[in-house]
Design an enzyme around this catalytic site. Structure first.
Site, PDB file in Angstrom:
ATOM      1  N   SER A  22       0.828  -1.213   0.000  1.00 44.30           N
ATOM      2  CA  SER A  22       0.000   0.000   0.000  1.00 44.30           C
ATOM      3  C   SER A  22       0.860   1.259   0.000  1.00 44.30           C
ATOM      4  CB  SER A  22      -0.873   0.039   1.255  1.00 44.30           C
ATOM      5  OG  SER A  22      -2.000  -0.769   1.126  1.00 44.30           O
ATOM      6  N   CYS A  25       2.905   7.152   3.477  1.00 44.80           N
ATOM      7  CA  CYS A  25       3.692   8.377   3.489  1.00 44.80           C
ATOM      8  C   CYS A  25       4.892   8.249   4.425  1.00 44.80           C
ATOM      9  CB  CYS A  25       2.830   9.556   3.919  1.00 44.80           C
ATOM     10  SG  CYS A  25       1.620  10.041   2.670  1.00 44.80           S
ATOM     11  N   GLN A  99       1.026   6.782  -6.465  1.00 40.96           N
ATOM     12  CA  GLN A  99      -0.270   7.329  -6.071  1.00 40.96           C
ATOM     13  C   GLN A  99      -0.224   8.850  -6.224  1.00 40.96           C
ATOM     14  OE1 GLN A  99      -1.758   7.715  -1.883  1.00 40.96           O
ATOM     15  NE2 GLN A  99      -3.225   6.152  -2.545  1.00 40.96           N
ATOM     16  N   TYR A 181      -8.823  13.416   1.594  1.00 43.14           N
ATOM     17  CA  TYR A 181      -8.073  14.359   0.774  1.00 43.14           C
ATOM     18  C   TYR A 181      -8.969  14.932  -0.327  1.00 43.14           C
ATOM     19  CZ  TYR A 181      -4.312  12.492   3.584  1.00 43.14           C
ATOM     20  OH  TYR A 181      -3.549  12.114   4.654  1.00 43.14           O
ATOM     21  N   LEU A 300      -5.619  -3.974   8.037  1.00 43.40           N
ATOM     22  CA  LEU A 300      -5.219  -4.978   9.026  1.00 43.40           C
ATOM     23  C   LEU A 300      -5.235  -6.384   8.431  1.00 43.40           C
ATOM     24  CD1 LEU A 300      -6.732  -3.735  12.413  1.00 43.40           C
ATOM     25  CD2 LEU A 300      -4.440  -3.411  11.467  1.00 43.40           C
ATOM     26  N   ARG A 323       1.131  -1.841   7.141  1.00 42.01           N
ATOM     27  CA  ARG A 323       1.948  -1.969   8.348  1.00 42.01           C
ATOM     28  C   ARG A 323       2.713  -3.284   8.402  1.00 42.01           C
ATOM     29  NH1 ARG A 323      -2.484   1.053   9.693  1.00 42.01           N
ATOM     30  NH2 ARG A 323      -2.134   2.899  10.990  1.00 42.01           N
TER      31      ARG A 323
END
Length: 355
Positions: A22, A25, A99, A181, A300, A323
């Site tokens: 993914s 940032c 992205q 955003y 997750l 993550r």
């Protein structure tokens, strides 16, 4: 055979597997230019078995950055900094996506580990933000409502950034329409209070997204996949809903998008999210609508069997993780081993393959 480690073809691109990285940032760019940090950070996932690596949200204009430390693609110097990273990802057998983003009213904020919180003042290097309406995100400075000329400028900026991305060698273009955003701000009635052709009805609120898809598809041609990341719900009363997300996703595909990257939330501070393993997978399933719209699931997803089951259940066509790749940059190699799938390993690592 593992579904997670089976190939997937979209337009002229074949992804070697369906376990992808993914956008995340890093808040480590200088004047929008990515650094050695980004090179090391992103290429490690290619060594670790990722089929596709999508870079962090990359601003199409300077004022579209989430923070002053965000990556950008509004000039050629930034393009040239991305190119060697893309080459290194390709050399390691993975594909590279970028992205493209504009943060709207959530721009000009402090990075997560800064001593300050909220908006960066102009005196400290911040800037005036723009949004569909002059409605602030809680705790941030109020934006100005974008007029017709500035909306056209945003669309042109996405087009120009897409062209630079292709020049840098990227295989996939993803448009950021999620997480509160700018494009998401237009989609949601909680942040879009306009009474012109960009506000009110769902069709009007989706207009900016669809015009951006048109512009980027025009640059991408027939061969390059275009993804759209959406927040399929605002997790707040009166906000953007999964049913609306499914409709907008169909429109985006009709305009030339190839896949919808389904996430959620981020628009308002008062959102209420029941966070648990795989909590966003049902949203992907809703948008996918029995396979009519290609989608990815995220949220997750931390284990090989869990990711495999998402695909086996028909909830998504591929899986993004975030993550877990930060915790283990070789998540792909580990997942393949656990599922008994055979994928290429770096020759330097093969001694660890079986025991």
């Amino acid at each position: 055979m593992s579904l997670l480690f089976s190939p997937l073809s979209i337009r002229s691109v074949t992804f070697p597997n369906r376990l992808w990285v993914s956008p995340m940032c890093m808040y480590s760019a200088v004047d929008g230019v990515v650094q050695e940090w980004h090179h090391t950070h992103l290429t490690q996932f290619a060594d670790g078995g990722a089929g596709l690596i999508i870079t962090e949200a990359t601003a199409v204009v300077a004022e579209g950055r989430i923070s002053p430390r965000d990556a950008g693609l509004w000039n050629d110097r930034q393009r040239d900094a991305w190119a060697p990273i893309v080459r290194a990802i390709h050399e390691r057998g993975a594909l590279a996506g970028i992205q493209l983003a504009h943060a709207g009213r959530k721009a000009s904020t402090w990075w997560p580990w800064a001593d300050e919180r909220g908006s960066v003042s102009i005196a400290d290097g911040g800037w005036q933000t723009g949004a569909p309406s002059a409605v602030a995100f809680d705790g941030f400075e109020a934006p100005v409502a974008l007029d017709a000329a500035r909306i056209e400028h945003v669309i042109d900026a996405f087009r120009d950034a897409a062209r630079r991305a292709l020049d840098a060698g990227f295989d996939v273009l993803e448009l950021h329409a999620a997480h509160g955003y700018l494009v998401h701000q237009f989609l949601s009635p909680l942040s879009n209070l306009r009474d012109d052709s960009y506000g009110g009805s769902l069709e009007n609120r989706a207009r900016l997204l669809l015009r951006i898809v048109d512009a980027v598809r025009g640059v991408a041609g027939d061969g390059v996949p275009v993804f759209v990341r959406i927040s399929a719900t605002d997790h707040a009363e009166g906000g953007f809903t999964p049913e609306e997300a499914a409709i907008v996703s169909e429109w985006a595909v009709e305009h030339g998008a190839d896949l919808i990257d389904v996430s959620s939330g981020g628009l308002v501070a008062h959102q209420k999210i029941d966070v648990h393993p795989g909590y966003q997978v049902p949203l992907a399933e809703t948008v996918r609508r029995s396979g009519r719209i290609p989608v990815t699931a995220v949220g997750l997803i931390t284990a090989a069997e869990q990711a495999e089951q998402v695909l086996a259940d028909g909830a998504a066509d591929a899986v993004f993780a975030g993550r877990e790749w930060l915790r283990d940059p070789h998540f792909g190699l580990r997942a393949a081993h656990e599922l008994g799938a055979s994928i290429p390993w770096p020759a330097q690592y093969t001694r660890a393959r079986w025991r």
